[in-house]
Motif scaffolding. Structure first.
Motif: not given
Length: 88
Positions: A46-47, A52-54, A70-72
């Motif tokens: 899940s990232f 900026g999209q999940s 940008r994020r996990v």
């Protein structure tokens, strides 16, 4: 030892300059946006994408996921041994 990256401008069209272990977090972005993720043990990731999209995807063992990240997220991520390819 010679360094082929010494006088080279970082670019998305070439190899990344580092790979960094990812710390899963639902709130904190990576220090640098990853150009891809490497996963040692497959599962769900899940990232948040670079724009900026999940997203949530399933990957196999030893996978490379070529998407700006940008994020996990910790929540819903079951894959382990995740590393970020970064251009610095």
């Amino acid at each position: 030892m010679s360094n082929p990256f010494l006088n080279r401008t970082a670019a998305l069209s070439g190899p990344t300059q580092d790979i960094i272990a990812v710390t899963l977090s639902d709130a904190t972005d990576l220090a640098d946006v990853a150009v891809a993720l490497y996963v040692e043990t497959g599962g769900i990731i899940s990232f948040v994408t670079a724009n900026g999209q999940s997203r949530t995807v399933a990957v196999g063992d030893f996978s490379i996921l070529p998407v700006g990240t940008r994020r996990v997220n910790a929540t819903d991520t079951t894959a382990t041994g995740i590393h970020a390819f970064v251009v610095v």
